[in-house]
Scaffold this motif. Sequence first.
Motif, PDB file in Angstrom:
ATOM      1  N   VAL A 101       0.772  -1.139  -0.117  1.00 41.06           N
ATOM      2  CA  VAL A 101      -0.018   0.215  -0.098  1.00 41.06           C
ATOM      3  C   VAL A 101       0.699   1.248  -0.062  1.00 41.06           C
ATOM      4  CG1 VAL A 101      -1.863  -1.132   1.335  1.00 41.06           C
ATOM      5  CG2 VAL A 101      -0.284   0.019   2.411  1.00 41.06           C
ATOM      6  N   GLY A 102       0.481   2.294  -0.726  1.00 47.50           N
ATOM      7  CA  GLY A 102       1.300   3.529  -0.630  1.00 47.50           C
ATOM      8  C   GLY A 102       0.585   4.759  -0.711  1.00 47.50           C
ATOM      9  N   ALA A 103       1.273   5.876  -0.522  1.00 46.03           N
ATOM     10  CA  ALA A 103       0.796   7.175  -0.284  1.00 46.03           C
ATOM     11  C   ALA A 103       0.214   7.512  -1.299  1.00 46.03           C
ATOM     12  CB  ALA A 103       1.922   8.077   0.074  1.00 46.03           C
ATOM     13  N   ASP A 104       0.198   6.892  -2.665  1.00 44.68           N
ATOM     14  CA  ASP A 104      -0.392   7.132  -3.944  1.00 44.68           C
ATOM     15  C   ASP A 104      -1.696   6.599  -3.872  1.00 44.68           C
ATOM     16  OD1 ASP A 104       0.268   4.495  -3.953  1.00 44.68           O
ATOM     17  OD2 ASP A 104       0.979   4.463  -5.944  1.00 44.68           O
ATOM     18  N   LYS A 105      -2.301   6.172  -2.640  1.00 42.72           N
ATOM     19  CA  LYS A 105      -3.740   5.710  -2.528  1.00 42.72           C
ATOM     20  C   LYS A 105      -3.872   4.375  -2.972  1.00 42.72           C
ATOM     21  CE  LYS A 105      -5.183  10.380  -2.668  1.00 42.72           C
ATOM     22  NZ  LYS A 105      -6.056  11.541  -3.387  1.00 42.72           N
ATOM     23  N   ARG A 106      -2.643   3.598  -3.530  1.00 44.82           N
ATOM     24  CA  ARG A 106      -2.857   2.245  -4.049  1.00 44.82           C
ATOM     25  C   ARG A 106      -2.851   1.116  -3.268  1.00 44.82           C
ATOM     26  NH1 ARG A 106       0.287   3.306  -9.626  1.00 44.82           N
ATOM     27  NH2 ARG A 106      -0.795   5.207 -10.537  1.00 44.82           N
ATOM     28  N   ILE A 107      -3.717   0.180  -3.629  1.00 43.95           N
ATOM     29  CA  ILE A 107      -3.415  -1.154  -2.988  1.00 43.95           C
ATOM     30  C   ILE A 107      -3.092  -2.017  -4.038  1.00 43.95           C
ATOM     31  CG2 ILE A 107      -4.398  -2.898  -1.489  1.00 43.95           C
ATOM     32  CD1 ILE A 107      -6.499  -0.788  -0.682  1.00 43.95           C
ATOM     33  N   VAL A 108      -1.931  -2.959  -3.873  1.00 41.14           N
ATOM     34  CA  VAL A 108      -1.586  -3.703  -4.968  1.00 41.14           C
ATOM     35  C   VAL A 108      -1.302  -5.051  -4.368  1.00 41.14           C
ATOM     36  CG1 VAL A 108       0.318  -4.091  -6.551  1.00 41.14           C
ATOM     37  CG2 VAL A 108      -0.304  -1.503  -6.130  1.00 41.14           C
ATOM     38  N   GLY A 109      -1.685  -6.157  -5.251  1.00 40.83           N
ATOM     39  CA  GLY A 109      -1.512  -7.412  -4.781  1.00 40.83           C
ATOM     40  C   GLY A 109      -0.687  -8.119  -5.911  1.00 40.83           C
ATOM     41  N   TYR A 110       0.736  -8.227  -5.838  1.00 40.17           N
ATOM     42  CA  TYR A 110       1.656  -8.994  -6.629  1.00 40.17           C
ATOM     43  C   TYR A 110       1.877 -10.166  -6.639  1.00 40.17           C
ATOM     44  CZ  TYR A 110       5.505  -8.615 -10.138  1.00 40.17           C
ATOM     45  OH  TYR A 110       6.278  -8.689 -11.045  1.00 40.17           O
ATOM     46  N   ASP A 111       1.472 -11.137  -7.657  1.00 40.48           N
ATOM     47  CA  ASP A 111       1.710 -12.418  -7.618  1.00 40.48           C
ATOM     48  C   ASP A 111       3.025 -12.777  -8.026  1.00 40.48           C
ATOM     49  OD1 ASP A 111       1.642 -15.349  -8.215  1.00 40.48           O
ATOM     50  OD2 ASP A 111      -0.572 -15.121  -8.655  1.00 40.48           O
ATOM     51  N   LEU A 112       3.768 -13.365  -7.256  1.00 41.28           N
ATOM     52  CA  LEU A 112       5.054 -13.733  -7.473  1.00 41.28           C
ATOM     53  C   LEU A 112       5.303 -14.795  -8.689  1.00 41.28           C
ATOM     54  CD1 LEU A 112       7.020 -13.759  -4.030  1.00 41.28           C
ATOM     55  CD2 LEU A 112       6.771 -11.956  -5.720  1.00 41.28           C
ATOM     56  N   LEU A 113       4.231 -15.764  -8.667  1.00 45.47           N
ATOM     57  CA  LEU A 113       4.254 -16.911  -9.439  1.00 45.47           C
ATOM     58  C   LEU A 113       4.096 -16.503 -10.840  1.00 45.47           C
ATOM     59  CD1 LEU A 113       2.696 -19.728  -7.457  1.00 45.47           C
ATOM     60  CD2 LEU A 113       5.228 -19.257  -7.617  1.00 45.47           C
ATOM     61  N   SER A 114       3.289 -15.478 -11.224  1.00 44.79           N
ATOM     62  CA  SER A 114       2.912 -15.117 -12.500  1.00 44.79           C
ATOM     63  C   SER A 114       3.755 -13.806 -13.168  1.00 44.79           C
ATOM     64  CB  SER A 114       1.501 -14.751 -12.637  1.00 44.79           C
ATOM     65  OG  SER A 114       1.009 -13.669 -11.839  1.00 44.79           O
ATOM     66  N   GLY A 115       4.591 -13.382 -11.869  1.00 41.28           N
ATOM     67  CA  GLY A 115       5.187 -12.252 -12.016  1.00 41.28           C
ATOM     68  C   GLY A 115       4.648 -10.867 -12.550  1.00 41.28           C
ATOM     69  N   ARG A 116       3.369 -10.644 -12.042  1.00 49.23           N
ATOM     70  CA  ARG A 116       2.700  -9.470 -12.366  1.00 49.23           C
ATOM     71  C   ARG A 116       1.682  -9.081 -11.339  1.00 49.23           C
ATOM     72  NH1 ARG A 116      -2.599 -10.930 -13.779  1.00 49.23           N
ATOM     73  NH2 ARG A 116      -2.797 -13.117 -14.146  1.00 49.23           N
ATOM     74  N   ALA A 117       1.062  -7.972 -11.440  1.00 50.30           N
ATOM     75  CA  ALA A 117       0.216  -7.394 -10.533  1.00 50.30           C
ATOM     76  C   ALA A 117      -1.248  -8.195 -10.676  1.00 50.30           C
ATOM     77  CB  ALA A 117      -0.052  -5.994 -10.451  1.00 50.30           C
ATOM     78  N   GLU A 118      -1.461  -8.827  -9.632  1.00 43.17           N
ATOM     79  CA  GLU A 118      -3.028  -9.539  -9.601  1.00 43.17           C
ATOM     80  C   GLU A 118      -4.067  -8.533  -9.497  1.00 43.17           C
ATOM     81  OE1 GLU A 118      -5.492 -12.778  -7.305  1.00 43.17           O
ATOM     82  OE2 GLU A 118      -3.361 -13.260  -7.784  1.00 43.17           O
ATOM     83  N   PHE A 119      -4.214  -7.700  -8.754  1.00 47.80           N
ATOM     84  CA  PHE A 119      -4.895  -6.505  -8.746  1.00 47.80           C
ATOM     85  C   PHE A 119      -4.444  -5.231  -8.005  1.00 47.80           C
ATOM     86  CE2 PHE A 119      -4.963  -9.076  -4.677  1.00 47.80           C
ATOM     87  CZ  PHE A 119      -4.804  -8.115  -3.717  1.00 47.80           C
ATOM     88  N   LYS A 120      -5.215  -4.346  -8.610  1.00 52.61           N
ATOM     89  CA  LYS A 120      -4.750  -2.875  -7.890  1.00 52.61           C
ATOM     90  C   LYS A 120      -6.086  -2.208  -7.671  1.00 52.61           C
ATOM     91  CE  LYS A 120      -0.774  -1.740 -11.132  1.00 52.61           C
ATOM     92  NZ  LYS A 120      -0.182  -0.915 -12.044  1.00 52.61           N
ATOM     93  N   TYR A 121      -6.143  -1.771  -6.321  1.00 53.03           N
ATOM     94  CA  TYR A 121      -7.186  -0.865  -5.893  1.00 53.03           C
ATOM     95  C   TYR A 121      -6.695   0.491  -5.643  1.00 53.03           C
ATOM     96  CZ  TYR A 121      -8.751  -5.535  -4.287  1.00 53.03           C
ATOM     97  OH  TYR A 121      -9.161  -6.999  -3.930  1.00 53.03           O
ATOM     98  N   GLN A 122      -7.711   1.553  -6.123  1.00 52.97           N
ATOM     99  CA  GLN A 122      -7.348   2.797  -5.837  1.00 52.97           C
ATOM    100  C   GLN A 122      -8.361   3.315  -4.936  1.00 52.97           C
ATOM    101  OE1 GLN A 122      -4.882   4.597  -7.911  1.00 52.97           O
ATOM    102  NE2 GLN A 122      -5.125   6.396  -6.529  1.00 52.97           N
ATOM    103  N   ILE A 123      -8.049   3.936  -3.949  1.00 50.48           N
ATOM    104  CA  ILE A 123      -8.956   4.375  -2.777  1.00 50.48           C
ATOM    105  C   ILE A 123      -8.886   6.061  -2.977  1.00 50.48           C
ATOM    106  CG2 ILE A 123      -8.902   2.076  -1.495  1.00 50.48           C
ATOM    107  CD1 ILE A 123      -7.266   3.596   0.683  1.00 50.48           C
ATOM    108  N   GLU A 124      -9.693   6.542  -2.007  1.00 52.22           N
ATOM    109  CA  GLU A 124      -9.773   8.103  -1.939  1.00 52.22           C
ATOM    110  C   GLU A 124      -8.523   8.654  -1.104  1.00 52.22           C
ATOM    111  OE1 GLU A 124     -13.746   9.419  -0.903  1.00 52.22           O
ATOM    112  OE2 GLU A 124     -14.503   8.206  -2.757  1.00 52.22           O
TER     113      GLU A 124
END
Length: 516
Positions: free
Chosen positions: A367-390
């Motif tokens: 989670v970041g100060a950019d208001k993003r929540i990221v779930g990164y899948d190590l097996l696939s090597g990519r972000a599985e989901f990204k949430y943007q909150i307020e």
Amino acid sequence: MMESHHHHPPLQKPKLEDDDDDRTRNNPDGKPQHPRQDDDDDEQEEGLVALIAHRAHEVEHNRNRISHYKSQLEVSERRLKESRVSGSPASDRGDPQPRPPPRPSETGGGVPSPAASRPPPPAASRPQLTILRSTPPPPPPASVKREPESRPSPPQPKAKKKPKRVLEKREHEDLIPSICSSSSPCTIRFQGSTHISSQHKRKLRSLALSPVNDQMFITSALDGVVSLWQLQSKGHSASLLSTTDCLSPKQRRWPEDITWHPDGDSLFAVYSADGGDSQISVLDLNLSGDKKVTFLQEKPHLKGIINSISFMPWSDLCFATGGSDHAVILWNEKDDLWKPKTIHRNQHSSAVMGVAGLQQRKVILSVGADKRIVGYDLLSGRAEFKYQIEYKCMSVLPNPSDFNLFMVQSGQPGKQLQLFDIRLRQTEIHAFGWKQESSESQSALINQAWSPDGLYLSSGSADPRIHIFDIRYKASNPSQSVQAHQKRVFKAVWHRSIPLLTSISSDLNIGLHRIA
């Protein structure tokens, strides 16, 4: 096992501030021990009384150290016994216990509720916070003792199995259906509090419980000191076992965040990437002197403060760090050295404030100060989901019982804590918070903790209160608030097998709040 010391300065650190003058080291009054010829009998008698008082304190301090090392010895002996007993193929799991709960799939999506899982407790009943299924009390020590010199190479495979052992003892429990199911909160009854001086000279920063010994915890502060504590008298008090200077070697910075190694024998801390300073320190609790704290040579973060460090709850031992350079780094141990691997630098457009691993999958939450929540899948090597909150995010905390549930702390006034289900994209399933009386802004230094059963969240606040939230309660306000300190409360953590909540505050005190 326990080293003998022929001099006293290391043992004096909890009480004595300066060891740089041999003449004053053994005298708590700070007066030279070489008496002048014109000293009268009264001065000599005062010096003798002071010396006796100092020696009495020294004896008490050594008793505390012996108690600590006995506790460490029991843990080491238990691990050795488990390793010798588990000589079958099942030892790959590192758990000789006869009833491990079913483990979720490493590669599947969401975690279904096991057929045998208990239904959520009714709103009227108070949960048994004193019982922990995942961490039973340590068994009596085995007869075989571990020698200190046998640490470096042979135990390495065992150290990598230890996190998996803890993971297998955790049982998924489907708590999400119980969220917002009650119109009235189930409150927790407290039966008194004790406040003790942290003995830190500057504002407290971290509080963390040992993963293997529920009576041990550490505190750290802006003075760069990491203090090791042990509960006494069933949580009525705590004794200071040791203090260690953990300031970084170049910039002399304090640890920004600290986590325990899953084996409970060392502490890992993060600092800053500025000025070419060391970024990670390792405090080995089994050593003393100059060898106790080491700094890793690798410096993968590019700039700014490293905000978060967390060991992943997986069978292969590793930890992740998140920093102000927008990066998430995964560290793996190879040949007794910790090697970093950059997971991503471009998923966040601002500072990464928190990192954590999912129990059932190789996914790193950030989670970041950019208001993003990221779930990164190590097996696939990519972000599985990204949430943007307020609002900007400040920390992330997976639930200890329901592996699909996690909490994010944000800067949203009145709804600082938000719950998410990893199976539902961009959907907040509940939010709660509090109105701050002393400050409008939400500080990233305020932290939360789950109760062992996953039904409650505790949070510090800018007000001198611990806010407690029952996730079954429909309302967004705290189910109860505990007046805990004189100033801002940074964090309050739940002990797993002791009915106790421990807190730290900017009043420089540690609070021990006993649960009835």
